[in-house]
Design an enzyme around this catalytic site. Structure first.
Site, PDB file in Angstrom:
ATOM      1  N   LYS A 156       3.482  14.409  10.179  1.00  0.00           N
ATOM      2  CA  LYS A 156       4.385  15.513  10.525  1.00  0.00           C
ATOM      3  C   LYS A 156       4.549  16.489   9.366  1.00  0.00           C
ATOM      4  O   LYS A 156       4.628  17.697   9.570  1.00  0.00           O
ATOM      5  CB  LYS A 156       5.755  14.966  10.937  1.00  0.00           C
ATOM      6  CG  LYS A 156       5.727  14.218  12.266  1.00  0.00           C
ATOM      7  CD  LYS A 156       7.137  13.813  12.687  1.00  0.00           C
ATOM      8  CE  LYS A 156       7.124  13.037  13.988  1.00  0.00           C
ATOM      9  NZ  LYS A 156       8.486  12.659  14.437  1.00  0.00           N
ATOM     10  N   HIS A 197       6.069   6.993  12.227  1.00  0.00           N
ATOM     11  CA  HIS A 197       6.935   5.862  12.526  1.00  0.00           C
ATOM     12  C   HIS A 197       7.727   6.127  13.802  1.00  0.00           C
ATOM     13  O   HIS A 197       8.596   5.333  14.178  1.00  0.00           O
ATOM     14  CB  HIS A 197       7.910   5.622  11.372  1.00  0.00           C
ATOM     15  CG  HIS A 197       7.250   5.555  10.033  1.00  0.00           C
ATOM     16  ND1 HIS A 197       7.184   6.638   9.188  1.00  0.00           N
ATOM     17  CD2 HIS A 197       6.610   4.541   9.417  1.00  0.00           C
ATOM     18  CE1 HIS A 197       6.532   6.281   8.087  1.00  0.00           C
ATOM     19  NE2 HIS A 197       6.170   5.030   8.209  1.00  0.00           N
ATOM     20  N   ASP A 234      -4.985  13.787   0.148  1.00  0.00           N
ATOM     21  CA  ASP A 234      -3.642  14.042   0.657  1.00  0.00           C
ATOM     22  C   ASP A 234      -3.369  15.540   0.718  1.00  0.00           C
ATOM     23  O   ASP A 234      -3.913  16.314  -0.079  1.00  0.00           O
ATOM     24  CB  ASP A 234      -2.596  13.400  -0.254  1.00  0.00           C
ATOM     25  CG  ASP A 234      -2.310  11.958   0.122  1.00  0.00           C
ATOM     26  OD1 ASP A 234      -2.590  11.574   1.259  1.00  0.00           O
ATOM     27  OD2 ASP A 234      -1.790  11.221  -0.737  1.00  0.00           O
ATOM     28  N   MET A 235      -2.516  15.942   1.649  1.00  0.00           N
ATOM     29  CA  MET A 235      -2.114  17.344   1.743  1.00  0.00           C
ATOM     30  C   MET A 235      -0.769  17.524   1.050  1.00  0.00           C
ATOM     31  O   MET A 235       0.135  16.696   1.208  1.00  0.00           O
ATOM     32  CB  MET A 235      -2.023  17.783   3.201  1.00  0.00           C
ATOM     33  CG  MET A 235      -1.912  19.293   3.367  1.00  0.00           C
ATOM     34  SD  MET A 235      -3.286  20.226   2.634  1.00  0.00           S
ATOM     35  CE  MET A 235      -4.607  19.840   3.800  1.00  0.00           C
ATOM     36  N   ALA A 271       6.162  16.499   4.966  1.00  0.00           N
ATOM     37  CA  ALA A 271       7.369  16.083   4.262  1.00  0.00           C
ATOM     38  C   ALA A 271       7.840  17.050   3.189  1.00  0.00           C
ATOM     39  O   ALA A 271       8.758  16.738   2.444  1.00  0.00           O
ATOM     40  CB  ALA A 271       7.144  14.710   3.618  1.00  0.00           C
ATOM     41  N   ARG A 324      -6.226  12.444   8.892  1.00  0.00           N
ATOM     42  CA  ARG A 324      -4.954  11.748   9.053  1.00  0.00           C
ATOM     43  C   ARG A 324      -3.942  12.789   9.528  1.00  0.00           C
ATOM     44  O   ARG A 324      -3.782  13.839   8.903  1.00  0.00           O
ATOM     45  CB  ARG A 324      -4.468  11.145   7.737  1.00  0.00           C
ATOM     46  CG  ARG A 324      -3.054  10.539   7.844  1.00  0.00           C
ATOM     47  CD  ARG A 324      -2.384  10.413   6.485  1.00  0.00           C
ATOM     48  NE  ARG A 324      -3.006   9.414   5.657  1.00  0.00           N
ATOM     49  CZ  ARG A 324      -3.010   9.454   4.323  1.00  0.00           C
ATOM     50  NH1 ARG A 324      -2.459  10.474   3.685  1.00  0.00           N
ATOM     51  NH2 ARG A 324      -3.590   8.504   3.635  1.00  0.00           N
ATOM     52  N   GLN A 369      -0.854  18.439   8.693  1.00  0.00           N
ATOM     53  CA  GLN A 369       0.581  18.309   8.923  1.00  0.00           C
ATOM     54  C   GLN A 369       0.967  19.063  10.192  1.00  0.00           C
ATOM     55  O   GLN A 369       0.748  20.274  10.299  1.00  0.00           O
ATOM     56  CB  GLN A 369       1.338  18.865   7.715  1.00  0.00           C
ATOM     57  CG  GLN A 369       1.004  18.138   6.418  1.00  0.00           C
ATOM     58  CD  GLN A 369       1.284  18.977   5.188  1.00  0.00           C
ATOM     59  OE1 GLN A 369       1.029  20.173   5.163  1.00  0.00           O
ATOM     60  NE2 GLN A 369       1.799  18.353   4.144  1.00  0.00           N
TER      61      GLN A 369
END
Length: 308
Positions: A184, A224, A129-130, A186, A181, A160
């Protein structure tokens, strides 16, 4: 509202205050599959029954002690073994700060290699994960230079789209062949490093998405946003890109209707299934992505309460 939620996500003392409250825990249950591995496994089983894949994530980051980092790595290995034991359609997602990147980078790499060794033995993919932009370069350096050469089929990263640097990162990762992956983003980022305007973030996402679909190694499109999903559908249709060459990804509890719809339409769908006691920062960031979620979830909680 977004600024307030992101501010609250960074304050563990608030988490200590709210953790035992029934309302915050019920809010969290919409987005978090419980606090234990057993509860997360049950959530994955339910997703698999609907034809949806999963990625398990033990919540928690920025550990401050070496023993905590080693314990987190041990838990990740247990997650892999449970996936194999229960024959789940799932991989796992991990954060490098959870394995000690802020304490000792070499120990962090060793912890992560232990996980990847077991992942390779069980043939299960691991996604790094970033985190915030302060960790982007370090995460990519570790992934590209120290992990990917030894585990090319079992490790990938996250990019991202709100970061200015992501276009060059994606081009390099495509050339390398590493799985990406695309999301956007977060975290609360300054305008010096990230697009402040949603329209620019969306435009960046669309551009990077097309590059990954055309030349990437099994990209994961984490969004989404129905407009971006529609763009992806048109792009793969126009270019003749098979649906088994990429997948859509969404968060646990978010747009479940859209998740089911994509599966019915024949697209691959994977849901990010977080679990663990450290759910508060994660919940705040999810709400900050779309503050309207606050009213939506509160409304559902009230309705459920009135039915009792």
């Amino acid at each position: 509202m977004r600024r307030i939620l992101l501010y609250l996500s960074e304050h563990p003392q608030v988490f200590r205050f709210v953790r035992n409250g029934s309302l915050p825990r019920r809010l969290a249950s919409r987005f978090v599959a419980g606090e234990t591995l057993d509860s997360a496994v049950q959530a994955v089983r339910e997703l698999n029954a609907k034809g949806i894949s999963a990625t398990l994530d033990l919540l928690g980051e920025s550990v401050t002690r070496a023993d905590e980092a080693a314990a987190a790595a041990d838990t990740a290995i247990r997650m892999l073994e449970r996936i194999a034991q229960d024959r789940l359609d799932s991989n796992i997602s991990v954060k490098l700060t959870q394995f000690g990147m802020d304490i000792d980078e070499s120990a962090c790499v060793q912890n992560t290699r232990r996980i990847l060794e077991r992942a390779r033995e069980l043939d299960i993919f691991v996604r790094l994960d970033m985190e915030s932009s302060a960790y982007t370069q370090r995460t990519l350096d570790i992934a590209e230079k120290q992990l990917y050469p030894g585990y090319p089929k079992h490790v990938g990263v996250v990019i991202q789209s709100y970061l200015y640097r992501s276009k060059s990162d994606v081009a390099r990762l495509i050339a390398l062949g590493m799985r990406v992956r695309l999301c956007k983003g977060a975290y609360k980022e300054p305008p010096a490093v990230a697009w402040p305007d949603k329209r620019d973030v969306d435009a960046s996402y669309a551009e990077l998405m097309q590059q990954l679909l055309e030349r990437g190694n099994y990209p994961a499109l984490a969004t989404h946003d129905e407009a971006l999903i529609a763009q992806a559908k048109r792009f793969v249709s126009e270019r003749g890109i098979p649906r088994d060459r990429f997948e859509f990804q969404m968060l646990y509890g978010v747009r479940r209707d859209l998740q089911d719809q994509l599966v019915r339409e024949g697209y691959r769908m994977r849901v990010y299934v977080p679990f663990g006691t450290q759910w508060y920062p994660y919940l705040m960031r999810r709400l900050a992505e779309r503050p309207a979620n606050v009213a939506f979830i509160l409304g559902n909680v009230v309705k459920e309460s009135l039915r009792r």
